[in-house]
Design a protein around this motif. Structure first.
Motif, PDB file in Angstrom:
ATOM      1  N   ASP A  11      68.479  44.214  32.034  1.00  0.00           N
ATOM      2  CA  ASP A  11      69.715  44.933  32.324  1.00  0.00           C
ATOM      3  C   ASP A  11      70.186  45.675  31.091  1.00  0.00           C
ATOM      4  O   ASP A  11      70.300  45.105  29.999  1.00  0.00           O
ATOM      5  CB  ASP A  11      70.808  43.952  32.764  1.00  0.00           C
ATOM      6  N   PRO A  23      73.335  48.257  29.519  1.00  0.00           N
ATOM      7  CA  PRO A  23      74.690  48.756  29.786  1.00  0.00           C
ATOM      8  C   PRO A  23      74.646  50.214  30.237  1.00  0.00           C
ATOM      9  O   PRO A  23      73.641  50.905  30.068  1.00  0.00           O
ATOM     10  CB  PRO A  23      75.388  48.612  28.420  1.00  0.00           C
ATOM     11  N   GLY A  24      75.772  50.673  30.784  1.00  0.00           N
ATOM     12  CA  GLY A  24      75.861  52.061  31.204  1.00  0.00           C
ATOM     13  C   GLY A  24      76.179  52.981  30.034  1.00  0.00           C
ATOM     14  O   GLY A  24      76.225  52.580  28.871  1.00  0.00           O
ATOM     15  N   ASN A  30      70.868  49.694  22.298  1.00  0.00           N
ATOM     16  CA  ASN A  30      70.446  48.694  23.277  1.00  0.00           C
ATOM     17  C   ASN A  30      68.968  48.386  23.047  1.00  0.00           C
ATOM     18  O   ASN A  30      68.095  49.151  23.448  1.00  0.00           O
ATOM     19  CB  ASN A  30      70.662  49.217  24.698  1.00  0.00           C
ATOM     20  N   TYR A  64      76.228  39.972  36.281  1.00  0.00           N
ATOM     21  CA  TYR A  64      77.477  40.274  35.569  1.00  0.00           C
ATOM     22  C   TYR A  64      78.539  40.679  36.582  1.00  0.00           C
ATOM     23  O   TYR A  64      78.236  41.234  37.645  1.00  0.00           O
ATOM     24  CB  TYR A  64      77.258  41.405  34.552  1.00  0.00           C
ATOM     25  N   GLN A  78      66.673  43.081  40.979  1.00  0.00           N
ATOM     26  CA  GLN A  78      67.994  43.621  41.317  1.00  0.00           C
ATOM     27  C   GLN A  78      67.937  44.585  42.507  1.00  0.00           C
ATOM     28  O   GLN A  78      68.960  44.903  43.104  1.00  0.00           O
ATOM     29  CB  GLN A  78      68.595  44.351  40.111  1.00  0.00           C
ATOM     30  N   GLN A 110      76.515  44.413  42.387  1.00  0.00           N
ATOM     31  CA  GLN A 110      75.918  44.080  41.094  1.00  0.00           C
ATOM     32  C   GLN A 110      76.496  45.000  40.018  1.00  0.00           C
ATOM     33  O   GLN A 110      76.805  46.169  40.278  1.00  0.00           O
ATOM     34  CB  GLN A 110      74.405  44.245  41.127  1.00  0.00           C
ATOM     35  N   TYR A 111      76.571  44.446  38.802  1.00  0.00           N
ATOM     36  CA  TYR A 111      77.166  45.196  37.698  1.00  0.00           C
ATOM     37  C   TYR A 111      76.312  45.044  36.446  1.00  0.00           C
ATOM     38  O   TYR A 111      75.566  44.073  36.284  1.00  0.00           O
ATOM     39  CB  TYR A 111      78.594  44.699  37.434  1.00  0.00           C
ATOM     40  N   ARG A 112      76.443  46.012  35.577  1.00  0.00           N
ATOM     41  CA  ARG A 112      75.738  45.980  34.292  1.00  0.00           C
ATOM     42  C   ARG A 112      76.497  45.101  33.306  1.00  0.00           C
ATOM     43  O   ARG A 112      77.632  44.700  33.570  1.00  0.00           O
ATOM     44  CB  ARG A 112      75.594  47.393  33.735  1.00  0.00           C
ATOM     45  N   LEU A 153      76.017  48.773  39.130  1.00  0.00           N
ATOM     46  CA  LEU A 153      74.585  49.028  39.106  1.00  0.00           C
ATOM     47  C   LEU A 153      74.183  50.025  40.192  1.00  0.00           C
ATOM     48  O   LEU A 153      73.112  50.613  40.141  1.00  0.00           O
ATOM     49  CB  LEU A 153      73.823  47.713  39.283  1.00  0.00           C
TER      50      LEU A 153
END
Length: 302
Positions: free
Chosen positions: A54, A56-57, A68, A147, A223, A247-249, A255
């Motif tokens: 995963d 982040p955005g 990252n 997350y 995912q 779902q989230y980053r 996501l």
């Protein structure tokens, strides 16, 4: 037919053409694996997929860049050798019994061409409930690391439970990210072994026509996949869509996963079509799930 170098060359060319005809005739239904896989060209014995984590955005650039790092997870897919071989007795060649063997070689091409479907669906996707992916968890599991909207680590499930016929909701909207991986090291190659001095001809009086290939399949992004063995109905389908879509980053950004294809075997085809194609549900009300995904019927899923 008199067996000479020239007649053998002509025969080999004809059988090679027959193999390619069968191999290339399978069409989109024969290549269903391409819809669910990232296709990766491999140049080594194995390939590492530690980069599948995963991220982040996008963030507003204030101060130094936030790097990252791509951490290694140790997830590898090892290429495997595959073969398919036909044997034809020399007297049958000499007696010109070739028509049936041309059909057999065409069938050989069809079998080889369809093998990736067997590998991807029956030997990989179906085993996702008991085989680990790149995060060390079963590909379909109840406690993947996820997350929430605040970026806090939480437990996320992409497994629906149950013990019936399996079905899968997949997000296939990203061409560069797919739930599964198909790794090609060496494409199928048709090779005859027909020289009179070859051991199979000398000892067994038999010509051999073989195919050799190297490739492998494995798990990609969990995912993008939800698997269940619960009864496939509107409630179970809705739960799968919710699981994928929430779902989230690590930074809390969405996501943006959505189920685009409902993948089932023939045993669940009717249920999938009722959910996705019918205008009305069983009670006669408007079917709110009509057109929300495409049904993908895969024979290898049973």
């Amino acid at each position: 037919m008199q067996i000479t170098p020239d007649t053998l060359a002509t025969l080999n060319n004809g059988f090679n053409a027959a193999f390619l005809q069968g191999f290339n005739a399978i069409g989109s239904q024969g290549n269903q694996y391409q819809q669910v896989c990232m296709e990766v060209s491999s140049s080594h014995r194995l390939e590492n997929y530690g980069w599948m984590k995963d991220l982040p955005g996008v963030r507003e650039w204030i101060g130094p860049r936030l790097i990252n790092n791509l951490e290694a997870t140790g997830y590898q897919i090892v290429n495997k050798d595959w073969e398919h071989t036909l044997g034809i007795k020399r007297p049958d060649i000499e007696d010109d019994i070739l028509g049936v063997f041309t059909l057999a070689v065409q069938q050989q091409g069809d079998i080889v061409g369809r093998h990736p479907n067997e590998l991807v669906f029956a030997q990989t996707l179906l085993k996702g409930f008991t085989t680990t992916g790149f995060d060390g968890q079963y590909f379909f599991d109840t406690d993947h690391i996820g997350y929430d909207v605040n970026g806090a680590e939480t437990s996320w499930s992409n497994a629906g439970g149950g013990s019936g016929s399996p079905w899968f909701l997949l997000d296939l909207s990203r061409t560069f990210m797919r739930p599964l991986v198909f790794q090609m090291r060496r494409a199928p190659e048709f090779t005859p072994l027909v020289s009179p001095s070859d051991p199979n001809v000398f000892h067994m009086n038999e010509f051999l026509y073989g195919v050799y290939a190297r490739y492998a399949a494995g798990f990609g992004f969990h995912q993008l996949a939800y698997g269940s063995k619960q009864t496939l109905d509107a409630a179970a389908y809705a739960a799968a869509r919710t699981a994928l879509g929430t779902q989230y980053r690590p930074d809390g950004s969405a996501l943006a996963v959505r189920g685009t294809h409902l993948v089932v075997g023939p045993g669940n085809e009717a249920a999938a079509r009722r959910i996705l194609l019918a205008e009305r549900d069983a009670a006669g009300a408007t079917n709110i799930w009509q057109g929300t995904a495409e049904p993908l019927i895969v024979p290898q899923l049973g």
